[in-house]
Each structure stands twice: as structure tokens, then as C-alpha cells.
Scaffold this motif. Structure first.
Motif, PDB file in Angstrom:
ATOM      1  N   LEU A 127       0.825  -1.214   0.000  1.00 23.62           N
ATOM      2  CA  LEU A 127       0.000   0.000   0.000  1.00 23.62           C
ATOM      3  C   LEU A 127       0.857   1.260   0.000  1.00 23.62           C
ATOM      4  CD1 LEU A 127      -2.858  -0.999   2.449  1.00 23.62           C
ATOM      5  CD2 LEU A 127      -2.919  -0.916  -0.034  1.00 23.62           C
ATOM      6  N   PHE A 128       1.957   1.242   0.737  1.00 23.53           N
ATOM      7  CA  PHE A 128       2.852   2.393   0.769  1.00 23.53           C
ATOM      8  C   PHE A 128       3.503   2.610  -0.600  1.00 23.53           C
ATOM      9  CE2 PHE A 128       6.894   4.502   1.917  1.00 23.53           C
ATOM     10  CZ  PHE A 128       6.357   5.641   2.474  1.00 23.53           C
ATOM     11  N   LEU A 129       3.864   1.525  -1.269  1.00 23.96           N
ATOM     12  CA  LEU A 129       4.434   1.636  -2.610  1.00 23.96           C
ATOM     13  C   LEU A 129       3.417   2.200  -3.598  1.00 23.96           C
ATOM     14  CD1 LEU A 129       6.988   1.062  -4.266  1.00 23.96           C
ATOM     15  CD2 LEU A 129       6.069  -1.206  -4.718  1.00 23.96           C
ATOM     16  N   ILE A 130       2.171   1.788  -3.471  1.00 27.03           N
ATOM     17  CA  ILE A 130       1.115   2.335  -4.339  1.00 27.03           C
ATOM     18  C   ILE A 130       0.944   3.830  -4.073  1.00 27.03           C
ATOM     19  CG2 ILE A 130      -1.372   2.285  -4.804  1.00 27.03           C
ATOM     20  CD1 ILE A 130      -1.251  -0.751  -4.359  1.00 27.03           C
ATOM     21  N   LEU A 131       0.975   4.227  -2.796  1.00 25.62           N
ATOM     22  CA  LEU A 131       0.877   5.659  -2.475  1.00 25.62           C
ATOM     23  C   LEU A 131       2.048   6.456  -3.038  1.00 25.62           C
ATOM     24  CD1 LEU A 131      -0.411   5.778   1.204  1.00 25.62           C
ATOM     25  CD2 LEU A 131      -1.561   6.614  -0.828  1.00 25.62           C
ATOM     26  N   LEU A 132       3.244   5.898  -2.967  1.00 33.28           N
ATOM     27  CA  LEU A 132       4.412   6.589  -3.521  1.00 33.28           C
ATOM     28  C   LEU A 132       4.307   6.752  -5.031  1.00 33.28           C
ATOM     29  CD1 LEU A 132       7.431   5.114  -1.543  1.00 33.28           C
ATOM     30  CD2 LEU A 132       6.580   7.453  -1.518  1.00 33.28           C
ATOM     31  N   ILE A 133       3.836   5.745  -5.708  1.00 30.55           N
ATOM     32  CA  ILE A 133       3.720   5.817  -7.166  1.00 30.55           C
ATOM     33  C   ILE A 133       2.636   6.811  -7.573  1.00 30.55           C
ATOM     34  CG2 ILE A 133       3.052   4.471  -9.193  1.00 30.55           C
ATOM     35  CD1 ILE A 133       4.536   2.132  -7.792  1.00 30.55           C
ATOM     36  N   ILE A 152      -8.846   6.321   0.868  1.00 31.97           N
ATOM     37  CA  ILE A 152      -9.146   4.890   0.907  1.00 31.97           C
ATOM     38  C   ILE A 152      -7.907   4.086   1.278  1.00 31.97           C
ATOM     39  CG2 ILE A 152      -9.753   2.916  -0.560  1.00 31.97           C
ATOM     40  CD1 ILE A 152     -11.703   4.794  -2.007  1.00 31.97           C
ATOM     41  N   ILE A 153      -6.780   4.393   0.656  1.00 28.97           N
ATOM     42  CA  ILE A 153      -5.563   3.631   0.939  1.00 28.97           C
ATOM     43  C   ILE A 153      -5.080   3.878   2.369  1.00 28.97           C
ATOM     44  CG2 ILE A 153      -3.127   3.374   0.326  1.00 28.97           C
ATOM     45  CD1 ILE A 153      -3.945   3.747  -2.580  1.00 28.97           C
ATOM     46  N   LEU A 154      -5.138   5.116   2.842  1.00 31.34           N
ATOM     47  CA  LEU A 154      -4.735   5.390   4.225  1.00 31.34           C
ATOM     48  C   LEU A 154      -5.708   4.757   5.218  1.00 31.34           C
ATOM     49  CD1 LEU A 154      -3.509   9.074   3.959  1.00 31.34           C
ATOM     50  CD2 LEU A 154      -2.133   7.022   4.267  1.00 31.34           C
TER      51      LEU A 154
END
Length: 147
Positions: A80-86, A117-119
Motif C-alpha cells: 500500500l505504501f508503494l502504491i501511495l508513492l507511485i 481509501i488507501i490510508l
């Protein structure tokens, strides 16, 4: 005693289904990216490697959740953190390099919605993880009978 990852079974099945959905969607994206074979600039190569990393991490996290490994939450949080960074990288790329952010009205509410949503999923994952209830004893209490 059964191995547990989360306090509640509903959260476990929600995270398993979400992880499966992430793996399938990024696998389809990886296949489409390979079929187009369009690696003209460094952004295309970056997005291709990011898709590969998310796909591999999501598969390993899914396997860890099925086996109920204690490190599965860390791996899923990394996905999820990688998706947020991208998403953040391409948002800044769209704002500062291409300068096309805001041409569509949906740009202003889809990005905060996706971030929220991701957080929220990150919060649920880390808040409801299972912790063993081990009471720490003080040195004076060791060896004494106490009810």
C-alpha cells in the motif's frame, strides 16, 4: 491455539480479498504493459518496474496471509505504501512537468479519495492486527503466587 493475523475474521477476509484484487489487477496491468512494448522513455521503464514490484509484493503478501505469517501485515503495508508513492510521483509529474492537472473536474476529488481509501486500509490493517496478551511481570513478582 490457532494462528491469527487480525482480531476479527471480517478484517482478515476483507484484506485477503483486497490483496487478491490488487494482485489480479496489477498482473493484468503487467501483461498489458508487456504486450504494448512501449518503453520509449524513463517514465515507462519506471512504471513497468513499479508494476512488477507491486505484483510480486502483493503475491507474497497474499501467500503470507493465507499461511497466516506474522510478517504479512508488514508486507501488505509495504504494498500500500508503494502504491501511495507511485500515485504521488505521477501526481507531481502531472502537476509540475506536464502541467495538465486540473483540466478535468474529476482530478480534484479522485486523488484525495484514493489517498483516503488507501490510508484508511492502512489504518484498519495496523489497528486490528492481533497482539498476544502477554502481561509483563515485574522482577519482584516472579515466583510469587498471585491471583
Amino acid at each position: 491455539m490457532k494462528k491469527r493475523v487480525f482480531k476479527y475474521r471480517f478484517v482478515y477476509w476483507l484484506i485477503i480479498s483486497l490483496n487478491f484484487f490488487l494482485f489480479i489487477s496489477f498482473s493484468i496491468g503487467l501483461i498489458n504493459r508487456i504486450e504494448t512494448d512501449n518503453f520509449d522513455n524513463s517514465i515507462d521503464v519506471f512504471s513497468f518496474t513499479a508494476i512488477i514490484m507491486i505484483c510480486i509484493l502483493s503475491l507474497s503478501s497474499l501467500i503470507m496471509f493465507i499461511v497466516k505469517n506474522k510478517n504479512s501485515i508488514i508486507t501488505f503495508s509495504a504494498v500500500l505504501f508503494l502504491i501511495l508513492l507511485i500515485i504521488s510521483f505521477f501526481l507531481f509529474y502531472s502537476i509540475f512537468i506536464i502541467k495538465d492537472f486540473g483540466e478535468n473536474v474529476t482530478d480534484f476529488y479522485t486523488v484525495p479519495l484514493v489517498y483516503g481509501i488507501i490510508l484508511g486500509i492502512l489504518f484498519i490493517t495496523n489497528y486490528f492486527k492481533f497482539k498476544k496478551n502477554i502481561n509483563e511481570l515485574e522482577i519482584e513478582e516472579i515466583g510469587q503466587k498471585q491471583n
